[in-house]
Design an enzyme around this catalytic site. Structure first.
Site, short mmCIF file in Angstrom:
data_model
loop_
_atom_site.label_atom_id
_atom_site.label_comp_id
_atom_site.label_asym_id
_atom_site.label_seq_id
_atom_site.Cartn_x
_atom_site.Cartn_y
_atom_site.Cartn_z
CG ASP A 43 -1.80 -1.22 1.33
OD1 ASP A 43 -2.39 -1.61 0.31
OD2 ASP A 43 -1.86 -1.80 2.42
CE LYS A 96 3.52 -2.55 -4.54
NZ LYS A 96 2.84 -2.24 -3.26
N GLY A 123 -4.07 -4.26 -4.82
CA GLY A 123 -4.84 -3.21 -5.45
C GLY A 123 -3.99 -1.99 -5.72
CG HIS A 124 -1.31 -1.27 -8.20
ND1 HIS A 124 -0.76 -1.42 -6.95
CD2 HIS A 124 -0.57 -2.03 -9.03
CE1 HIS A 124 0.28 -2.23 -7.02
NE2 HIS A 124 0.41 -2.63 -8.27
CD GLN A 162 0.40 -8.90 -2.27
OE1 GLN A 162 1.21 -9.46 -2.98
NE2 GLN A 162 -0.88 -8.97 -2.52
#
Length: 446
Positions: free
Chosen positions: A13, A16, A40-41, A223
């Site tokens: 988180d 990235k 998730g991005h 991650q």
């Protein structure tokens, strides 16, 4: 030409997605090398927000080829939902390629993940319940379904009938859950196969061809370092290898093909789920960081735990990944603070410790030793160069770089692409970055 790995230098988180999106502008190919829909991005472009889970951030650039590598685990339903969402926003997905040797997350994986986590009670790990761990477990047990199996209808039927009969025993006898209908699962996944078939390729060969043609390749991990299966805060980790070395295994390339590794770290620290967190702030300051940083998970919406920057895990990330440079994100979240603490070491049973302990019980007993720095008490939203930053903000970045012994190449001051100070693009141009010498900031050749 440069082939660059982007990794998270904390517990994930870190932002990235934005950094990968920025660097994708200079990349010809973006490769996602591990993880699944548990990642998730979030990328903000002008007035549009894109939430991606499996598809590499580079998909927002029409000329960039995006590859989901063999080290990922793919939930076809989730992937197709992402494709539909992008296409509804007029974002082309023609350049998305999927490794034929990536493993597939099945319905029984999700059920087993959720049931196992619930059964753990107070010993729960804090998984997303998306079936990632059980998918990787089947991969290790050599009973998994790969994308190439999904493309073979007769072989898939035979394999799934046996596998589901086996998984049903576990679901019914151990967890007292209803069994799955094998024929219904087969029909569902054969439908997914036809939708995804045009995107399926030998991804290792595609990447190798790109290397031979001297194209710029960006390897994107999910991650973060401290969630790595081998090098993270075990057992509170993910089921794959987000570290830089995982890029080679999960993409099918040799280590000599990697030119640089850039780590991404927040200007503070967050963690989602269970596990020790030495610098965690449970009071008003933690709430302030959470609110200002909008610290809620992209995948699950879970509230993230917030704390001060931890340079001990930062130095560990530098060592484990061989970081060349760093991108520091969310510096603007600290704009209102009068003072900012940075963890420079730990104290364990009265002994000072400068290095990350491998023993989980030792890590749980770590007490942070802080250095307090003055805040800047003014907005950094408008800053687009180092000279625009308040002196105290620049001093803060200098202190982090010196503690971690790694140069800073990018500073992010918000979610949008333009809220960024790019000192040096790690892909395009010479190997340069933000360095410090005698207390001053300079840009220098590395």
């Amino acid at each position: 030409m440069a082939n660059v790995v982007v990794i998270g230098a904390q517990w994930g988180d870190e932002g990235k997605g934005k950094i990968t999106d920025l660097l994708s502008k200079s990349a010809d190919v973006v490769v996602r090398y591990q993880g699944g829909v548990n990642a998730g991005h979030t990328v903000v472009v002008k007035d549009q927000t894109f939430k991606l889970h499996l598809i590499p951030s580079g998909i927002l650039y029409p000329d960039t080829e995006c590859i989901i590598g063999s080290g990922t685990v793919i939930d076809p339903r989730g992937l197709i939902e992402e494709l539909d969402q992008l296409e509804a926003l007029n974002i082309s997905t023609e350049n998305l390629l999927i490794s034929e040797t990536a493993h597939v997350t099945m319905p029984y994986h999700r059920l087993l993940d959720q049931a196992s986590e619930e059964r753990r009670g107070s010993y729960k790990i804090g998984t997303t319940g998306r079936g990632i761990g059980p998918t990787y477990a089947d991969k290790s047990e050599r009973t998994g379904i790969r994308v190439i199996d999904l493309m073979d209808s007769e072989g898939l039927k035979e394999q799934l009938r046996w596998t589901i009969s086996h998984k049903n025993v576990i679901l019914e006898k151990l967890y007292e859950l209803p069994p799955l209908d094998a024929d219904a699962v087969i029909a569902e996944y054969l439908g997914y196969a036809e939708r995804l078939r045009p995107h399926v390729v030998d991804s290792s060969l595609k990447i190798y061809d790109a290397v031979r043609k001297r194209r710029n390749i960006l390897f994107e991990g999910a991650q973060g370092t401290l969630l790595d299966l081998d090098h993270g805060t075990y057992p509170y980790v993910t089921s794959s290898n987000p570290v830089a070395g995982g890029a080679c295994v999960g993409s099918g390339v040799g280590p000599t093909m990697i030119d640089r590794v850039i780590g991404v770290a927040k200007a503070y620290t967050t963690r989602v789920g269970e596990g020790p967190f030495p610098t965690e702030l449970n009071g008003r300051m933690g709430e302030l960081l959470c609110d200002r940083g909008a610290e809620f998970g992209t995948t699950t919406g879970r509230k993230r735990r917030c704390g001060w920057f931890d340079a001990v895990i930062g130095r560990y990330a530098v060592r484990i990944n061989g970081l060349d440079c760093l991108a520091v994100t969310k510096l603007d979240v600290l704009d209102e603070l009068e003072e900012i603490n940075v963890c420079i070491a730990y104290k364990i049973d009265g002994q000072r410790c400068h290095d990350f302990p491998s023993n989980a019980r030792d890590f749980a007993r770590c007490q942070p030793i802080y250095k307090t720095l003055p805040g800047w008490k003014q907005s950094t939203d408008h800053c687009r160069s180092l000279n625009d930053l308040p002196r105290q903000a620049l001093d803060y970045l200098k202190f982090l770089a010196e503690l971690m012994e790694v140069p800073i190449a990018i500073v992010s001051l918000g979610a949008s692409r333009d809220q960024t100070i790019i000192v040096e693009d790690p892909i395009h141009g010479p190997k340069r970055a933000l360095l410090y010498s005698n207390g001053t900031v300079q840009t220098a050749q590395v």
